[in-house]
Design a protein around this motif. Sequence first.
Motif, mmCIF file in Angstrom:
data_model
loop_
_atom_site.group_PDB
_atom_site.id
_atom_site.type_symbol
_atom_site.label_atom_id
_atom_site.label_comp_id
_atom_site.label_asym_id
_atom_site.label_seq_id
_atom_site.Cartn_x
_atom_site.Cartn_y
_atom_site.Cartn_z
ATOM 1 N N ASP A 111 57.086 31.812 44.401
ATOM 2 C CA ASP A 111 55.890 31.562 45.197
ATOM 3 C C ASP A 111 55.202 32.872 45.572
ATOM 4 O O ASP A 111 53.964 32.958 45.573
ATOM 5 N N GLY A 112 55.999 33.895 45.875
ATOM 6 C CA GLY A 112 55.401 35.204 46.132
ATOM 7 C C GLY A 112 54.690 35.757 44.911
ATOM 8 O O GLY A 112 53.602 36.343 45.014
ATOM 9 N N LEU A 113 55.297 35.565 43.733
ATOM 10 C CA LEU A 113 54.647 35.992 42.490
ATOM 11 C C LEU A 113 53.348 35.219 42.271
ATOM 12 O O LEU A 113 52.332 35.796 41.850
ATOM 13 N N ASN A 114 53.361 33.931 42.573
ATOM 14 C CA ASN A 114 52.153 33.123 42.431
ATOM 15 C C ASN A 114 51.030 33.650 43.324
ATOM 16 O O ASN A 114 49.876 33.768 42.889
ATOM 17 N N VAL A 115 51.352 33.984 44.563
ATOM 18 C CA VAL A 115 50.333 34.516 45.474
ATOM 19 C C VAL A 115 49.803 35.856 44.963
ATOM 20 O O VAL A 115 48.594 36.120 44.985
ATOM 21 N N ASP A 116 50.707 36.704 44.469
ATOM 22 C CA ASP A 116 50.270 38.000 43.935
ATOM 23 C C ASP A 116 49.345 37.814 42.732
ATOM 24 O O ASP A 116 48.316 38.496 42.612
ATOM 25 N N VAL A 117 49.714 36.902 41.840
ATOM 26 C CA VAL A 117 48.884 36.660 40.653
ATOM 27 C C VAL A 117 47.539 36.066 41.054
ATOM 28 O O VAL A 117 46.492 36.433 40.502
ATOM 29 N N LEU A 118 47.550 35.155 42.014
ATOM 30 C CA LEU A 118 46.298 34.549 42.464
ATOM 31 C C LEU A 118 45.366 35.601 43.054
ATOM 32 O O LEU A 118 44.166 35.649 42.733
ATOM 33 N N ARG A 119 45.896 36.456 43.909
ATOM 34 C CA ARG A 119 45.066 37.521 44.490
ATOM 35 C C ARG A 119 44.561 38.466 43.409
ATOM 36 O O ARG A 119 43.395 38.880 43.416
ATOM 37 N N TRP A 120 45.435 38.798 42.474
ATOM 38 C CA TRP A 120 45.071 39.756 41.427
ATOM 39 C C TRP A 120 43.995 39.187 40.502
ATOM 40 O O TRP A 120 43.035 39.874 40.154
ATOM 41 N N THR A 121 44.143 37.921 40.104
ATOM 42 C CA THR A 121 43.153 37.324 39.203
ATOM 43 C C THR A 121 41.816 37.107 39.904
ATOM 44 O O THR A 121 40.755 37.334 39.312
ATOM 45 N N MET A 122 41.833 36.667 41.159
ATOM 46 C CA MET A 122 40.575 36.462 41.872
ATOM 47 C C MET A 122 39.843 37.781 42.080
ATOM 48 O O MET A 122 38.608 37.835 42.023
ATOM 49 N N ALA A 123 40.595 38.861 42.325
ATOM 50 C CA ALA A 123 39.959 40.167 42.490
ATOM 51 C C ALA A 123 39.478 40.730 41.156
ATOM 52 O O ALA A 123 38.496 41.475 41.101
ATOM 53 N N THR A 124 40.160 40.367 40.075
ATOM 54 C CA THR A 124 39.763 40.861 38.753
ATOM 55 C C THR A 124 38.443 40.258 38.317
ATOM 56 O O THR A 124 37.503 40.952 37.921
ATOM 57 N N ASN A 125 38.351 38.946 38.373
ATOM 58 C CA ASN A 125 37.159 38.221 37.943
ATOM 59 C C ASN A 125 37.252 36.826 38.557
ATOM 60 O O ASN A 125 38.278 36.155 38.423
ATOM 61 N N HIS A 126 36.181 36.401 39.216
ATOM 62 C CA HIS A 126 36.242 35.125 39.929
ATOM 63 C C HIS A 126 36.596 33.977 38.993
ATOM 64 O O HIS A 126 37.429 33.118 39.323
ATOM 65 N N ARG A 127 35.992 33.961 37.817
ATOM 66 C CA ARG A 127 36.254 32.852 36.902
ATOM 67 C C ARG A 127 37.658 32.926 36.314
ATOM 68 O O ARG A 127 38.253 31.894 35.999
ATOM 69 N N VAL A 128 38.190 34.121 36.181
ATOM 70 C CA VAL A 128 39.586 34.248 35.751
ATOM 71 C C VAL A 128 40.505 33.651 36.812
ATOM 72 O O VAL A 128 41.470 32.939 36.503
ATOM 73 N N GLY A 129 40.204 33.913 38.086
ATOM 74 C CA GLY A 129 40.996 33.318 39.155
ATOM 75 C C GLY A 129 40.879 31.808 39.199
ATOM 76 O O GLY A 129 41.867 31.095 39.421
ATOM 77 N N VAL A 130 39.669 31.292 38.980
ATOM 78 C CA VAL A 130 39.480 29.838 38.951
ATOM 79 C C VAL A 130 40.252 29.223 37.786
ATOM 80 O O VAL A 130 40.850 28.148 37.918
ATOM 81 N N ALA A 131 40.253 29.898 36.646
ATOM 82 C CA ALA A 131 40.996 29.384 35.494
ATOM 83 C C ALA A 131 42.492 29.334 35.787
ATOM 84 O O ALA A 131 43.184 28.392 35.383
#
Length: 372
Positions: A111-131
């Motif tokens: 779950d911690g990894l999921n939160v890290d990935v979610l934050r990282w993808t949303m900061a990288t590109n909004h649509r990447v985070g949405v995907a």
Amino acid sequence: MGTAARTEDRQDERTAVVTALRLGWSMADAYHHAQTADLVADPHRPATAPAKLSNLTEMPGRQRLGMYLDGVDVALAQIAPLTPSGRVLPSTDAARRAAGADREPLLLALDGLNVDVLRWTMATNHRVGVAYRLGRSLADTVRRSDAAELVQRFGGRQVQLSRWLDELASVLPPYSAAVVRRSLSAWAGAVGRATVGDPGEAGLAELARELRNQGDLWQDVLTGGLHPRDLLDEENWAVVARNVVIRDRRLVAQAARGIFWPVLAPLLVVLLAVVGVSAAAAAGSPTTRAAVALVGLGAGLTAIWRSISTPTLSVAAEVNRPLLESELVAQMSARIDRPLAAARRAGRAGRQRPPSDVGSKYVARVSGVDLP
């Protein structure tokens, strides 16, 4: 050069979006696997060679978890070029170290990894985070479940999934977002009808059995592994052509009625007046005057057609394109919904199956009169 660079950036974003969708799906699968699989190796298991090479389903639970985490690492590395230099990638090391007999540390690490990935993808590109969120939610939606869980999963989640599909439609493979959105709506409607006991719909048990198969098709379509147009056969294309022709005929009739009185009628009146005056003023026999009238009428009609046909055909082409697209999406969705059709067939077969205690149709049942 600028156009080429923008095109390349667009392709990079498309690739990153599809990869992020796979990443979200893998994260959801990894978490579910950590909740249910046996992750402790049996030390007393004999080290004997199998009769054939091991399949994915025969892989030990700990190794399969490692495979999911390997997929996460690969996906993160593929998305990394879109990020500014210096940003640290989320790491799966904590989850790998936490794998053991106690599930709680592993689930917390995932779950911690999921939160890290979610934050990282949303900061990288909004649509990447949405995907990433879309892939994770779709994987959880199509997870194998019983009837009660199925109703909960389609209690409104499909609305948010449809919004994400709309947002990502321009960067997902062609037709994929529209086809999956339509299929998702069909499943939501089927679950709703089955919940209220609609006799014309498959039961919740049949729908729950086929949902995972439907999820595999959704994943293949959204990630580009399967183009839904490849599933269309001659009958589907014939239906598309027939429906487009019917719609075009209706549009032409409506357009003709709409422009006749305000546009065509005044032009025809002016044309007839000009032709009549020209014929009356022409010298010669009545035959000559009739010829002058016919030539003038033909020239006038040709001029009217040329002035109207070019913009009309241009508008028709623009209108016909979305009509064709909508018909294609309808047919492709019907082909993608094969698991839903299978669930409905199974439901009908179950309702039509006679009870097991009916006995032979050649032997009469024992009636109350026959009893002593």
